[in-house]
Design a protein around this motif. Structure first.
Motif, PDB file in Angstrom:
ATOM      1  N   TYR A 110       0.795  -1.213   0.000  1.00 26.47           N
ATOM      2  CA  TYR A 110       0.000   0.000   0.000  1.00 26.47           C
ATOM      3  C   TYR A 110       0.835   1.275   0.000  1.00 26.47           C
ATOM      4  N   ALA A 111       2.143   1.148  -0.230  1.00 26.51           N
ATOM      5  CA  ALA A 111       3.010   2.321  -0.311  1.00 26.51           C
ATOM      6  C   ALA A 111       4.140   1.997  -1.274  1.00 26.51           C
ATOM      7  N   SER A 112       3.980   2.395  -2.516  1.00 30.63           N
ATOM      8  CA  SER A 112       4.930   1.988  -3.550  1.00 30.63           C
ATOM      9  C   SER A 112       6.329   2.527  -3.325  1.00 30.63           C
ATOM     10  N   THR A 113       6.449   3.583  -2.520  1.00 28.71           N
ATOM     11  CA  THR A 113       7.774   4.136  -2.260  1.00 28.71           C
ATOM     12  C   THR A 113       8.472   3.457  -1.094  1.00 28.71           C
ATOM     13  N   ASP A 114       7.765   2.589  -0.409  1.00 25.71           N
ATOM     14  CA  ASP A 114       8.360   1.836   0.701  1.00 25.71           C
ATOM     15  C   ASP A 114       9.045   0.604   0.132  1.00 25.71           C
ATOM     16  N   THR A 115      10.283   0.776  -0.287  1.00 26.76           N
ATOM     17  CA  THR A 115      11.057  -0.305  -0.878  1.00 26.76           C
ATOM     18  C   THR A 115      12.378  -0.454  -0.133  1.00 26.76           C
ATOM     19  N   SER A 116      12.950  -1.604  -0.266  1.00 24.30           N
ATOM     20  CA  SER A 116      14.241  -1.880   0.361  1.00 24.30           C
ATOM     21  C   SER A 116      15.029  -2.813  -0.553  1.00 24.30           C
ATOM     22  N   TYR A 117      16.340  -2.630  -0.582  1.00 21.96           N
ATOM     23  CA  TYR A 117      17.206  -3.432  -1.441  1.00 21.96           C
ATOM     24  C   TYR A 117      18.451  -3.860  -0.678  1.00 21.96           C
ATOM     25  N   SER A 118      18.968  -5.019  -1.064  1.00 20.45           N
ATOM     26  CA  SER A 118      20.264  -5.411  -0.531  1.00 20.45           C
ATOM     27  C   SER A 118      21.332  -4.564  -1.216  1.00 20.45           C
ATOM     28  N   ASN A 119      22.449  -4.408  -0.569  1.00 16.43           N
ATOM     29  CA  ASN A 119      23.526  -3.598  -1.148  1.00 16.43           C
ATOM     30  C   ASN A 119      24.028  -4.174  -2.462  1.00 16.43           C
ATOM     31  N   SER A 120      23.951  -5.478  -2.615  1.00 14.19           N
ATOM     32  CA  SER A 120      24.490  -6.127  -3.806  1.00 14.19           C
ATOM     33  C   SER A 120      23.664  -5.855  -5.057  1.00 14.19           C
ATOM     34  N   GLY A 173      10.799  -1.346   5.239  1.00 10.10           N
ATOM     35  CA  GLY A 173      12.060  -2.005   4.977  1.00 10.10           C
ATOM     36  C   GLY A 173      12.126  -3.459   5.383  1.00 10.10           C
ATOM     37  N   LEU A 174      10.973  -4.127   5.432  1.00 13.53           N
ATOM     38  CA  LEU A 174      10.955  -5.525   5.866  1.00 13.53           C
ATOM     39  C   LEU A 174      11.869  -6.368   4.995  1.00 13.53           C
ATOM     40  N   SER A 175      12.770  -7.119   5.616  1.00 13.27           N
ATOM     41  CA  SER A 175      13.738  -7.908   4.850  1.00 13.27           C
ATOM     42  C   SER A 175      14.041  -9.266   5.482  1.00 13.27           C
ATOM     43  N   ASP A 176      13.478  -9.539   6.628  1.00  8.56           N
ATOM     44  CA  ASP A 176      13.731 -10.801   7.311  1.00  8.56           C
ATOM     45  C   ASP A 176      12.856 -11.884   6.711  1.00  8.56           C
ATOM     46  N   GLY A 177      13.472 -12.896   6.165  1.00  8.64           N
ATOM     47  CA  GLY A 177      12.714 -13.966   5.512  1.00  8.64           C
ATOM     48  C   GLY A 177      11.681 -14.614   6.416  1.00  8.64           C
ATOM     49  N   ASP A 178      11.967 -14.694   7.696  1.00  9.10           N
ATOM     50  CA  ASP A 178      11.039 -15.318   8.636  1.00  9.10           C
ATOM     51  C   ASP A 178       9.749 -14.511   8.805  1.00  9.10           C
ATOM     52  N   SER A 179       9.755 -13.257   8.362  1.00  2.00           N
ATOM     53  CA  SER A 179       8.574 -12.403   8.465  1.00  2.00           C
ATOM     54  C   SER A 179       7.610 -12.578   7.297  1.00  2.00           C
ATOM     55  N   PHE A 180       8.021 -13.339   6.310  1.00  5.92           N
ATOM     56  CA  PHE A 180       7.178 -13.555   5.141  1.00  5.92           C
ATOM     57  C   PHE A 180       6.496 -14.919   5.262  1.00  5.92           C
ATOM     58  N   ALA A 181       5.168 -14.908   5.211  1.00  7.71           N
ATOM     59  CA  ALA A 181       4.402 -16.115   5.499  1.00  7.71           C
ATOM     60  C   ALA A 181       4.172 -16.991   4.274  1.00  7.71           C
ATOM     61  N   TYR A 182       4.207 -16.388   3.111  1.00  8.27           N
ATOM     62  CA  TYR A 182       3.860 -17.123   1.892  1.00  8.27           C
ATOM     63  C   TYR A 182       5.025 -17.071   0.909  1.00  8.27           C
ATOM     64  N   TRP A 183       5.280 -18.215   0.279  1.00  8.12           N
ATOM     65  CA  TRP A 183       6.435 -18.333  -0.609  1.00  8.12           C
ATOM     66  C   TRP A 183       6.061 -19.020  -1.911  1.00  8.12           C
ATOM     67  N   GLY A 184       6.717 -18.585  -2.986  1.00  4.86           N
ATOM     68  CA  GLY A 184       6.572 -19.257  -4.261  1.00  4.86           C
ATOM     69  C   GLY A 184       7.548 -20.422  -4.366  1.00  4.86           C
ATOM     70  N   GLN A 185       7.514 -21.095  -5.493  1.00  6.12           N
ATOM     71  CA  GLN A 185       8.321 -22.292  -5.684  1.00  6.12           C
ATOM     72  C   GLN A 185       9.728 -21.971  -6.185  1.00  6.12           C
ATOM     73  N   GLY A 186       9.935 -20.755  -6.632  1.00  9.14           N
ATOM     74  CA  GLY A 186      11.255 -20.351  -7.090  1.00  9.14           C
ATOM     75  C   GLY A 186      11.408 -20.439  -8.596  1.00  9.14           C
ATOM     76  N   THR A 187      12.269 -19.594  -9.139  1.00 11.49           N
ATOM     77  CA  THR A 187      12.586 -19.613 -10.563  1.00 11.49           C
ATOM     78  C   THR A 187      14.091 -19.411 -10.715  1.00 11.49           C
ATOM     79  N   GLN A 188      14.681 -20.185 -11.607  1.00 11.94           N
ATOM     80  CA  GLN A 188      16.135 -20.159 -11.765  1.00 11.94           C
ATOM     81  C   GLN A 188      16.556 -19.000 -12.659  1.00 11.94           C
ATOM     82  N   VAL A 189      17.558 -18.279 -12.204  1.00 15.22           N
ATOM     83  CA  VAL A 189      18.196 -17.241 -13.006  1.00 15.22           C
ATOM     84  C   VAL A 189      19.680 -17.602 -13.105  1.00 15.22           C
ATOM     85  N   THR A 190      20.151 -17.746 -14.321  1.00 13.90           N
ATOM     86  CA  THR A 190      21.543 -18.079 -14.558  1.00 13.90           C
ATOM     87  C   THR A 190      22.160 -17.014 -15.444  1.00 13.90           C
ATOM     88  N   VAL A 191      23.256 -16.429 -14.975  1.00 14.17           N
ATOM     89  CA  VAL A 191      23.928 -15.378 -15.717  1.00 14.17           C
ATOM     90  C   VAL A 191      25.319 -15.884 -16.112  1.00 14.17           C
TER      91      VAL A 191
END
Length: 124
Positions: free
Chosen positions: A52-62, A104-122
């Motif tokens: 509900y707040a598109s400007t509330d984003t957080s990123y890892s330094n990498s 800035g939520l970033s702790d994985g344990d705080s997220f209740a729902y997860w997808g199955q994952g998708t592979q990215v190979t560079v």
């Protein structure tokens, strides 16, 4: 129920956009997160965005400055635009949704729902 798509094999410097479509009950989702697990390593935070707040984003330094997280509430979909990809971005990428939100939520344990994952190979 979360379903990621958009992964694949790309060359260094290329771009990819991952999508995370949600279905079922979405009224209890307050934000989305993207995480990744590189080969042989633990899962790590990539980016997150409040529903509900598109400007509330957080990123890892990498990934800061290269990746952009967004969401479309009308489509109940979150996105991760990945630019200037590097070989070290190779990982399984997971979308997650949180049933509550703090800035800035970033702790994985705080997220209740997860997808199955998708592979990215560079490749180099």
């Amino acid at each position: 129920h979360l379903v990621e798509s958009g992964g694949g094999l790309v060359q260094a410097g290329d771009s990819l956009r991952l999508s995370c479509a949600t279905s079922g009950r979405t009224s209890n989702i307050y934000g989305y997160g993207w995480f990744r697990q590189p080969p042989g390593k633990e899962r790590e935070f990539v980016a997150s965005i409040a529903k509900y707040a598109s400007t509330d984003t957080s990123y890892s330094n990498s990934v800061k400055g290269r990746f952009i997280v967004s969401r479309d509430n009308d489509k109940n979909t979150a996105y991760l635009q990945m630019n200037s990809l590097k070989p070290e971005d190779t990982a399984v990428y997971y979308c997650a949704a949180a049933a509550f939100w703090t800035a800035g939520l970033s702790d994985g344990d705080s997220f209740a729902y997860w997808g199955q994952g998708t592979q990215v190979t560079v490749s180099v």
